[in-house]
Design a protein around this motif. Structure first.
Motif, PDB file in Angstrom:
ATOM      1  N   GLU A  67      -5.783  -5.983  -9.963  1.00 52.53           N
ATOM      2  CA  GLU A  67      -6.262  -4.878  -9.132  1.00 52.53           C
ATOM      3  C   GLU A  67      -5.767  -4.935  -7.689  1.00 52.53           C
ATOM      4  N   GLU A  68      -5.575  -6.138  -7.162  1.00 48.05           N
ATOM      5  CA  GLU A  68      -5.240  -6.275  -5.739  1.00 48.05           C
ATOM      6  C   GLU A  68      -3.818  -6.743  -5.460  1.00 48.05           C
ATOM      7  N   LYS A  69      -3.183  -7.382  -6.419  1.00 43.22           N
ATOM      8  CA  LYS A  69      -1.882  -7.994  -6.107  1.00 43.22           C
ATOM      9  C   LYS A  69      -0.932  -7.991  -7.293  1.00 43.22           C
ATOM     10  N   ILE A  70       0.325  -8.299  -6.960  1.00 38.21           N
ATOM     11  CA  ILE A  70       1.388  -8.485  -7.948  1.00 38.21           C
ATOM     12  C   ILE A  70       1.908  -9.909  -7.757  1.00 38.21           C
ATOM     13  N   THR A  71       1.996 -10.660  -8.844  1.00 35.08           N
ATOM     14  CA  THR A  71       2.438 -12.056  -8.751  1.00 35.08           C
ATOM     15  C   THR A  71       3.699 -12.248  -9.590  1.00 35.08           C
ATOM     16  N   PHE A  72       4.699 -12.891  -9.015  1.00 35.70           N
ATOM     17  CA  PHE A  72       5.943 -13.142  -9.752  1.00 35.70           C
ATOM     18  C   PHE A  72       6.628 -14.392  -9.219  1.00 35.70           C
ATOM     19  N   ILE A  73       7.531 -14.939 -10.011  1.00 37.18           N
ATOM     20  CA  ILE A  73       8.375 -16.063  -9.606  1.00 37.18           C
ATOM     21  C   ILE A  73       9.811 -15.563  -9.576  1.00 37.18           C
ATOM     22  N   ARG A  74      10.503 -15.798  -8.498  1.00 35.90           N
ATOM     23  CA  ARG A  74      11.884 -15.313  -8.358  1.00 35.90           C
ATOM     24  C   ARG A  74      12.773 -15.920  -9.444  1.00 35.90           C
ATOM     25  N   ALA A  75      13.512 -15.079 -10.138  1.00 34.04           N
ATOM     26  CA  ALA A  75      14.445 -15.562 -11.157  1.00 34.04           C
ATOM     27  C   ALA A  75      15.454 -16.516 -10.549  1.00 34.04           C
ATOM     28  N   LYS A  76      15.789 -16.285  -9.291  1.00 30.15           N
ATOM     29  CA  LYS A  76      16.782 -17.113  -8.594  1.00 30.15           C
ATOM     30  C   LYS A  76      16.350 -18.570  -8.501  1.00 30.15           C
ATOM     31  N   THR A  77      15.032 -18.824  -8.460  1.00 24.37           N
ATOM     32  CA  THR A  77      14.544 -20.192  -8.264  1.00 24.37           C
ATOM     33  C   THR A  77      13.921 -20.793  -9.517  1.00 24.37           C
ATOM     34  N   GLU A  78      13.938 -20.062 -10.632  1.00 23.79           N
ATOM     35  CA  GLU A  78      13.315 -20.561 -11.850  1.00 23.79           C
ATOM     36  C   GLU A  78      13.903 -21.890 -12.308  1.00 23.79           C
ATOM     37  N   THR A 109      16.252 -23.855 -10.330  1.00 28.27           N
ATOM     38  CA  THR A 109      16.492 -24.811  -9.252  1.00 28.27           C
ATOM     39  C   THR A 109      15.220 -25.472  -8.767  1.00 28.27           C
ATOM     40  N   SER A 110      14.064 -24.869  -9.055  1.00 23.73           N
ATOM     41  CA  SER A 110      12.798 -25.420  -8.550  1.00 23.73           C
ATOM     42  C   SER A 110      11.766 -25.571  -9.675  1.00 23.73           C
ATOM     43  N   ARG A 111      12.198 -26.014 -10.841  1.00 20.67           N
ATOM     44  CA  ARG A 111      11.314 -26.066 -12.007  1.00 20.67           C
ATOM     45  C   ARG A 111      10.102 -26.964 -11.786  1.00 20.67           C
ATOM     46  N   GLN A 112      10.269 -28.012 -10.979  1.00 19.37           N
ATOM     47  CA  GLN A 112       9.163 -28.931 -10.751  1.00 19.37           C
ATOM     48  C   GLN A 112       8.173 -28.411  -9.706  1.00 19.37           C
ATOM     49  N   ASN A 113       8.609 -27.402  -8.945  1.00 21.10           N
ATOM     50  CA  ASN A 113       7.737 -26.906  -7.877  1.00 21.10           C
ATOM     51  C   ASN A 113       7.948 -25.406  -7.676  1.00 21.10           C
ATOM     52  N   MET A 114       7.765 -24.656  -8.782  1.00 19.20           N
ATOM     53  CA  MET A 114       8.027 -23.227  -8.720  1.00 19.20           C
ATOM     54  C   MET A 114       6.949 -22.517  -7.909  1.00 19.20           C
ATOM     55  N   LYS A 115       7.399 -21.681  -6.971  1.00 11.52           N
ATOM     56  CA  LYS A 115       6.467 -20.979  -6.092  1.00 11.52           C
ATOM     57  C   LYS A 115       6.198 -19.579  -6.616  1.00 11.52           C
ATOM     58  N   ALA A 116       4.933 -19.291  -6.871  1.00 11.84           N
ATOM     59  CA  ALA A 116       4.551 -17.933  -7.243  1.00 11.84           C
ATOM     60  C   ALA A 116       4.430 -17.106  -5.970  1.00 11.84           C
ATOM     61  N   ILE A 117       5.033 -15.938  -5.983  1.00 10.87           N
ATOM     62  CA  ILE A 117       4.990 -15.045  -4.834  1.00 10.87           C
ATOM     63  C   ILE A 117       3.939 -13.978  -5.080  1.00 10.87           C
ATOM     64  N   THR A 118       3.141 -13.722  -4.088  1.00 10.86           N
ATOM     65  CA  THR A 118       2.070 -12.724  -4.201  1.00 10.86           C
ATOM     66  C   THR A 118       2.347 -11.562  -3.250  1.00 10.86           C
ATOM     67  N   ALA A 119       2.442 -10.372  -3.814  1.00 11.82           N
ATOM     68  CA  ALA A 119       2.592  -9.151  -3.009  1.00 11.82           C
ATOM     69  C   ALA A 119       1.313  -8.337  -3.164  1.00 11.82           C
ATOM     70  N   MET A 120       0.742  -7.913  -2.062  1.00 15.16           N
ATOM     71  CA  MET A 120      -0.511  -7.161  -2.098  1.00 15.16           C
ATOM     72  C   MET A 120      -0.235  -5.703  -2.472  1.00 15.16           C
ATOM     73  N   ARG A 121      -1.026  -5.187  -3.410  1.00 14.30           N
ATOM     74  CA  ARG A 121      -0.848  -3.800  -3.840  1.00 14.30           C
ATOM     75  C   ARG A 121      -1.349  -2.836  -2.758  1.00 14.30           C
ATOM     76  N   SER A 122      -0.678  -1.721  -2.676  1.00 18.61           N
ATOM     77  CA  SER A 122      -1.039  -0.695  -1.703  1.00 18.61           C
ATOM     78  C   SER A 122      -1.000   0.660  -2.417  1.00 18.61           C
ATOM     79  N   PRO A 123      -1.583   1.694  -1.815  1.00 20.03           N
ATOM     80  CA  PRO A 123      -1.530   3.026  -2.447  1.00 20.03           C
ATOM     81  C   PRO A 123      -0.088   3.477  -2.718  1.00 20.03           C
ATOM     82  N   GLU A 124       0.836   3.152  -1.805  1.00 14.52           N
ATOM     83  CA  GLU A 124       2.246   3.555  -1.993  1.00 14.52           C
ATOM     84  C   GLU A 124       2.854   2.859  -3.218  1.00 14.52           C
ATOM     85  N   ILE A 125       2.546   1.579  -3.386  1.00 14.89           N
ATOM     86  CA  ILE A 125       3.050   0.823  -4.542  1.00 14.89           C
ATOM     87  C   ILE A 125       2.497   1.434  -5.832  1.00 14.89           C
TER      88      ILE A 125
END
Length: 435
Positions: free
Chosen positions: A285-296, A298-314
């Protein structure tokens, strides 16, 4: 048992083009002599400097390289139960193939393709082709205007007439010469950096596999340092971004491309590949979570999930262009289909990127933006607008999915002129002192 004598010698019986002579490995056994080519040729004066007791600079590098060739031959001879020139040649040629940079590239390309990393595999192919072109002094550093089939055909033609490139031949002088040649042929510092980082990875693999003496390593401090181009700042001002938001598209294709660009901007500068791979189960309801394909990978031991907050425009963009029905495993946008091969997925993502760039440039021109606007601009604009708004660089770095702040800093554009004027005014704000 009669010993086998080995030596590295300069074969002065026939001069090569330019007046140098081939450097060869010589084996002597039972009064018979045989000569084996190396990838080196030198003048008599240069060879004498290599043979000196304490050579310096590039002559020291060559001495180490020649010693490595001789030690490799001695190791092969030692492992033979019974020495014959034929048995030695079989093993020596096999060892020479492992010591070939281009063989290393071919193995790396196959490995990357098998892992589905077709983009990186293609970059390694281009790096290998570029090095081949340099060795043969062919003015072919880029494949623009060539179909993939034609590019492969040109590469295969060069491969047929090339000799192996030994790792030991990749010296500081070789790398400096390659960089100069690339620049003369119109390549950018960024391209040179990409190709040479691929070569460095191949070299590191060869050292790790025990095929190359680590003392020959040409990269690093006080040796050759790979150039890195400074990013051309690509961010738009907030005023220009507003123009894109409020533009009224004339065509549906233009509207879709504009909206996907805005989606990228609002979702932390998410790139097209990650937009294409985004599934409804990654949205709440509030956010979109993803892991960059670019780092899947190269960073398998410490993959960072990115959180983007949803907005009316999105949400409006997803409603307009998203797949229906919105079940968990469905892609959010109709850019990919399930179970595509890595090659087909890459082709579709490239097509989507090309389409978005084509129309966003039209939009930019229509609203009077003079900068070259692309999907990459959305990412830079996201980070720079946050910076100008006073967001901590740590927050920006986390939002972009960077592993360190230095990478983030390279993304950030400078402040706008009006902000600079405000702070410059403080330099003479004497009347405010003490109040």
């Amino acid at each position: 048992m009669v010993p086998v004598l080995t030596s590295i010698m300069l074969d002065t019986r026939r001069a090569l083009k330019g007046g140098s002579f081939p450097v060869r490995l010589r084996l002597t056994y039972q009064r018979q002599r045989r000569y084996y080519n190396t990838s080196y040729s030198l003048s008599e004066e240069a060879f004498a400097k290599v043979q000196a007791e304490k050579p310096k600079g590039k002559y020291k590098e060559l001495q180490i390289a020649f010693q490595a060739i001789e030690q490799k031959a001695i190791g092969i001879i030692r492992d033979l139960d019974v020495f014959t020139f034929e048995q030695f040649e079989k093993k020596y040629l096999n060892a020479a193939a492992k010591n070939d940079v281009f063989t290393g590239f071919e193995q790396q390309v196959k490995k990357l393709a098998k892992e589905g990393r077709v983009g990186t595999a293609s970059s390694n192919e281009s790096a290998s082709f570029s090095l081949l072109s340099y060795i043969h002094k062919e003015p072919i550093t880029r494949n623009k205007g060539l179909s993939r089939a034609k590019a492969i055909e040109k590469r295969e033609t060069l491969l047929k007439k090339r000799k192996p490139l030994a790792y030991s031949a990749v010296t500081v002088d070789f790398l400096m010469g390659y960089e100069k040649w690339m620049l003369q042929n119109g390549s950018s510092i960024t391209t040179i950096g990409i190709y040479l980082r691929a070569l460095r990875a191949i070299y590191n693999n060869a050292i790790a596999d025990g095929e190359v003496n680590a003392a020959l390593y040409p990269f690093g401090k006080r040796k050759y340092q790979i150039p890195s181009g400074r990013n051309v700042k690509k961010a738009l001002t907030l005023a220009d971004i507003e123009k894109i938001f409020t533009y009224q598209p004339a065509l549906e294709s233009e509207a879709r491309a504009r909206d996907l660009w805005i989606f990228s901007y609002l979702c932390n500068g998410i790139n097209v590949k990650d937009i294409a791979r985004l599934k409804y189960k990654q949205l709440d309801e509030e956010k979109i979570t993803f892991i960059r394909a670019k780092t899947e990978r190269t960073s398998r031991q410490n993959m960072k999930a990115i959180t983007a907050m949803r907005s009316p425009e999105i949400d409006e963009i997803i409603s307009r262009w998203g797949n229906k029905p919105a079940f968990g495993d469905a892609y959010v946008f109709p850019l990919l289909e399930p179970a595509l091969s890595a090659e087909k997925e890459r082709a579709k993502i490239q097509h989507a990127t090309k389409t978005i760039n084509k129309y966003i440039k039209r939009v930019a021109a229509a609203v009077g933006i003079e900068k070259n606007v692309s999907t990459y601009t959305a990412r830079h604009s996201f980070s720079t607008v946050l910076k100008r708004a006073g967001a901590p660089i740590e927050l920006i770095s986390e939002s972009l999915g960077h592993s360190n702040l230095r990478t983030t800093e390279s993304y950030l554009d400078s402040f706008e002129d009006n902000v600079k004027k405000q702070f410059a005014a403080q330099l003479t704000a004497f009347k405010n002192v003490g109040k």
